[in-house]
Scaffold this motif. Sequence first.
Motif, PDB file in Angstrom:
ATOM      1  N   GLU A  81      51.987  48.083  47.978  1.00 40.41           N
ATOM      2  CA  GLU A  81      52.166  46.754  47.375  1.00 40.41           C
ATOM      3  C   GLU A  81      50.976  46.378  46.490  1.00 40.41           C
ATOM      4  O   GLU A  81      51.147  45.835  45.397  1.00 40.41           O
ATOM      5  CB  GLU A  81      52.376  45.704  48.477  1.00 40.41           C
ATOM      6  CG  GLU A  81      52.864  44.376  47.969  1.00 40.41           C
ATOM      7  CD  GLU A  81      54.232  44.446  47.298  1.00 40.41           C
ATOM      8  OE1 GLU A  81      54.456  43.665  46.358  1.00 40.41           O
ATOM      9  OE2 GLU A  81      55.068  45.283  47.672  1.00 40.41           O
ATOM     10  N   LYS A  82      49.781  46.704  46.926  1.00 35.75           N
ATOM     11  CA  LYS A  82      48.576  46.380  46.158  1.00 35.75           C
ATOM     12  C   LYS A  82      48.572  47.092  44.811  1.00 35.75           C
ATOM     13  O   LYS A  82      48.310  46.476  43.774  1.00 35.75           O
ATOM     14  CB  LYS A  82      47.334  46.765  46.960  1.00 35.75           C
ATOM     15  CG  LYS A  82      46.025  46.489  46.248  1.00 35.75           C
ATOM     16  CD  LYS A  82      44.836  46.886  47.126  1.00 35.75           C
ATOM     17  CE  LYS A  82      43.543  46.557  46.474  1.00 35.75           C
ATOM     18  NZ  LYS A  82      42.924  47.666  45.769  1.00 35.75           N
ATOM     19  N   GLU A  85      51.260  45.615  42.473  1.00 32.69           N
ATOM     20  CA  GLU A  85      50.836  44.311  41.954  1.00 32.69           C
ATOM     21  C   GLU A  85      49.781  44.466  40.865  1.00 32.69           C
ATOM     22  O   GLU A  85      49.823  43.766  39.845  1.00 32.69           O
ATOM     23  CB  GLU A  85      50.304  43.431  43.087  1.00 32.69           C
ATOM     24  CG  GLU A  85      51.386  42.905  44.000  1.00 32.69           C
ATOM     25  CD  GLU A  85      50.836  42.130  45.197  1.00 32.69           C
ATOM     26  OE1 GLU A  85      49.609  41.875  45.257  1.00 32.69           O
ATOM     27  OE2 GLU A  85      51.648  41.787  46.069  1.00 32.69           O
ATOM     28  N   GLU A  86      48.832  45.382  41.060  1.00 36.46           N
ATOM     29  CA  GLU A  86      47.786  45.593  40.056  1.00 36.46           C
ATOM     30  C   GLU A  86      48.381  46.133  38.746  1.00 36.46           C
ATOM     31  O   GLU A  86      48.007  45.692  37.657  1.00 36.46           O
ATOM     32  CB  GLU A  86      46.713  46.543  40.597  1.00 36.46           C
ATOM     33  CG  GLU A  86      45.872  45.912  41.679  1.00 36.46           C
ATOM     34  CD  GLU A  86      44.931  46.890  42.372  1.00 36.46           C
ATOM     35  OE1 GLU A  86      44.140  46.421  43.214  1.00 36.46           O
ATOM     36  OE2 GLU A  86      44.977  48.099  42.091  1.00 36.46           O
ATOM     37  N   ASN A  88      51.558  45.779  37.744  1.00 40.77           N
ATOM     38  CA  ASN A  88      52.380  44.703  37.187  1.00 40.77           C
ATOM     39  C   ASN A  88      51.532  43.681  36.443  1.00 40.77           C
ATOM     40  O   ASN A  88      51.908  43.212  35.362  1.00 40.77           O
ATOM     41  CB  ASN A  88      53.180  44.012  38.281  1.00 40.77           C
ATOM     42  CG  ASN A  88      54.240  44.901  38.899  1.00 40.77           C
ATOM     43  OD1 ASN A  88      54.531  45.989  38.401  1.00 40.77           O
ATOM     44  ND2 ASN A  88      54.819  44.452  39.997  1.00 40.77           N
TER      45      ASN A  88
END
Length: 164
Positions: A81-82, A85-86, A88
């Motif tokens: 997820e991290k 997100e980075e 994105n």
Amino acid sequence: MVQNSLDRTDYRILREIQANGRISMVELSRRVNLTKTPCAERVKRLESSGVIKGYYAALDPVAVAAGHVVMVQVQLSRTTEKELEEFNAAVQHVPEIQSCMMMAGGFDYLLKIRTRDIASYRELLGTAISQLPHVMQTHTYVVMEVVKDEVTLSMSDSRGKRIK
């Protein structure tokens, strides 16, 4: 606002606004068979609820030095997820990336990129695309001809019936 709360008149308004975002309220009202005030209230409701996200001008890409199109498959080194997100967040800062879609399958993202020419794309690939967080591999596909590239949406009612 959810799709179920849109009625036939709302869809007619949306269809007209998609075709011409600069249509006057008087003309829009006439086309959807409402008086001006109720029509304007509906448009405001559609805007405030987020159904209408904004208005823009459709530009000729060649005239503004963005006629070269490539599609780029991106595979990330990790997809926690991290990392997602980075990645994105970072693509939001590259204006040449016209769209970024997370994919299911053999790669993680598909990017649509517009530049002036292949040389400017090559520079962008080295300075921005390959530098995005967690990029492990890219595959570039040069678009030879754009046959269809719509920004308008086809609309269906809550039963899935296409609205004309």
